[in-house]
Design a protein around this motif. Structure first.
Motif, PDB file in Angstrom:
ATOM      1  N   SER A 159       0.856  -1.187   0.000  1.00 54.28           N
ATOM      2  CA  SER A 159       0.000   0.000   0.000  1.00 54.28           C
ATOM      3  C   SER A 159       0.892   1.237   0.000  1.00 54.28           C
ATOM      4  O   SER A 159       1.867   1.308   0.758  1.00 54.28           O
ATOM      5  N   HIS A 217      -1.949  -1.410  -3.768  1.00 57.19           N
ATOM      6  CA  HIS A 217      -3.117  -0.575  -3.458  1.00 57.19           C
ATOM      7  C   HIS A 217      -2.625   0.847  -3.209  1.00 57.19           C
ATOM      8  O   HIS A 217      -1.812   1.085  -2.306  1.00 57.19           O
ATOM      9  N   SER A 239      -3.446   4.473  -1.972  1.00 54.97           N
ATOM     10  CA  SER A 239      -4.429   5.175  -1.156  1.00 54.97           C
ATOM     11  C   SER A 239      -3.721   5.978  -0.077  1.00 54.97           C
ATOM     12  O   SER A 239      -2.643   5.597   0.396  1.00 54.97           O
ATOM     13  N   VAL A 244      -3.464   2.555   7.180  1.00 57.47           N
ATOM     14  CA  VAL A 244      -3.595   1.104   7.176  1.00 57.47           C
ATOM     15  C   VAL A 244      -3.039   0.531   8.473  1.00 57.47           C
ATOM     16  O   VAL A 244      -2.145   1.107   9.088  1.00 57.47           O
ATOM     17  N   GLU A 245      -3.605  -0.576   8.902  1.00 57.82           N
ATOM     18  CA  GLU A 245      -3.075  -1.355  10.012  1.00 57.82           C
ATOM     19  C   GLU A 245      -2.490  -2.621   9.403  1.00 57.82           C
ATOM     20  O   GLU A 245      -3.229  -3.471   8.900  1.00 57.82           O
ATOM     21  N   LEU A 246      -1.168  -2.730   9.444  1.00 59.14           N
ATOM     22  CA  LEU A 246      -0.489  -3.786   8.697  1.00 59.14           C
ATOM     23  C   LEU A 246      -0.980  -5.176   9.070  1.00 59.14           C
ATOM     24  O   LEU A 246      -1.193  -6.012   8.199  1.00 59.14           O
ATOM     25  N   ASP A 255      -5.082  -5.263   8.081  1.00 59.12           N
ATOM     26  CA  ASP A 255      -5.479  -5.054   6.689  1.00 59.12           C
ATOM     27  C   ASP A 255      -4.755  -5.971   5.696  1.00 59.12           C
ATOM     28  O   ASP A 255      -4.859  -5.778   4.489  1.00 59.12           O
ATOM     29  N   ILE A 259      -1.754  -6.135   4.791  1.00 60.16           N
ATOM     30  CA  ILE A 259      -0.753  -5.439   3.973  1.00 60.16           C
ATOM     31  C   ILE A 259       0.628  -5.851   4.461  1.00 60.16           C
ATOM     32  O   ILE A 259       0.925  -5.807   5.656  1.00 60.16           O
ATOM     33  N   ALA A 271       3.821  -0.995   3.659  1.00 59.14           N
ATOM     34  CA  ALA A 271       3.115   0.255   3.391  1.00 59.14           C
ATOM     35  C   ALA A 271       4.128   1.377   3.265  1.00 59.14           C
ATOM     36  O   ALA A 271       5.186   1.355   3.911  1.00 59.14           O
ATOM     37  N   ARG A 276       4.155   5.507   3.611  1.00 54.41           N
ATOM     38  CA  ARG A 276       3.346   6.637   4.053  1.00 54.41           C
ATOM     39  C   ARG A 276       4.244   7.818   4.431  1.00 54.41           C
ATOM     40  O   ARG A 276       5.405   7.637   4.803  1.00 54.41           O
TER      41      ARG A 276
END
Length: 300
Positions: free
Chosen positions: A97, A126, A128, A132-134, A137, A139, A142, A144
């Motif tokens: 993500s 993904h 977005s 997110v909570e790894l 979710d 994922i 991530a 960020r």
């Protein structure tokens, strides 16, 4: 009773807020879902769900119980995936993500090279801005921007995420070049809308950081759209340097140097971070992806 199956049912009901949707996901009757969760409640001696004819939601104790159960199931899934690895070649589906603009401009070119090197890894990307909570979710990695996370997530800094104030030469020729924080209120601002609110500009003067009064000319949650408007001489935009390099090099946009700093926050340590759970780093597909992206995208 099969407590593991009951927990899986409970998580799906909590996520979908529906027995019927949870039943459809597992391919079993809704009555089976309800009965398993009722058996779990009876064993625990607490009510996990509020049920009515129209709605279903977690009780307060149910929310607390489920948060711990999710962590346990995530660890179990990681352990099963780790021991299930066959051979030394990383494989499987890797879920990533990332913020949309960063993902399109920098991450995707790196992932094309990654796929050539690791063809057995299927990328599920993904884009977005949403948090997110790894573990929750599903994922693996991530990317960020913001302050360094303080929780159990491993955060490795890719970029300092410095913001630059820019405009087109045509706009500045027509409206003049601002030199002070106060000058900005006389200009057209192109503003970014985050997931929850409009991103305000802040300036640092002798009294500290303060929010700047601006006249919006255009607002968007898409950095590429803001840059396109800036190229068309529609105003001044404040965006991360990593997204502006090509426009600055071509001269389509030029950086505006003020006598005092301006940013989207109030100072402090910020950056673009690659995030992952330490427990998942042991899985080959995650480990090779983390190290590859650090090499390709890291600025240090």
């Amino acid at each position: 009773m099969d407590k593991l199956r009951a927990l899986q049912y409970l998580i799906k009901v909590a996520d979908t807020l529906s027995f019927s949707r949870a039943a459809k996901a597992f391919g079993v009757p809704a009555s089976s879902i309800s009965r398993r969760i009722s058996d779990l409640e009876a064993e625990l001696g607490v009510q996990l769900l509020h049920r009515t004819t129209r709605t279903v939601q977690l009780t307060e104790i149910g929310s607390q119980y489920l948060a711990q159960a999710r962590n346990g199931l995530a660890l179990l899934h990681d352990a099963e995936e780790l021991v299930g690895v066959r051979g030394s070649t990383p494989s499987g589906t890797l879920r990533i993500s990332a913020m949309p603009s960063y993902g399109q401009l920098l991450l995707m070119p790196a992932l094309i090279a990654f796929s050539e090197q690791y063809p057995d890894i299927v990328l599920d990307v993904h884009l977005s801005d949403a948090v997110v909570e790894l573990g929750r979710d599903q994922i693996d990695i991530a990317i960020r921007g913001g302050r360094q996370p303080q929780d159990r997530v491993v955060a490795r800094k890719l970029d300092p995420n410095r913001f630059a104030l820019v405009a087109s030469p045509g706009y500045l020729a027509r409206h003049g070049t601002p030199r002070t924080l106060d000058d900005l209120q006389d200009h057209q601002a192109l503003l970014y809308r985050g997931p929850h609110a409009l991103i305000k500009w802040h300036g640092l003067d002798q009294d500290g950081w303060r929010e700047l009064p601006l006249t919006p000319a255009f607002i968007s949650n898409d950095g590429a759209s803001l840059m396109a408007m800036a190229r068309q001489h529609r105003g001044i935009v404040l965006l991360p340097e990593w997204g502006l390099k090509d426009d600055l090099r071509r001269g389509d946009l030029v950086e505006i140097e003020l006598d005092q700093p301006v940013s989207v926050g109030r100072g402090g340590e910020a950056g673009i971070y690659l995030l992952y759970l330490q427990t998942r780093y042991q899985i080959p597909k995650v480990r090779v992806a983390v190290e590859f992206l650090i090499r390709e995208l890291g600025q240090e």
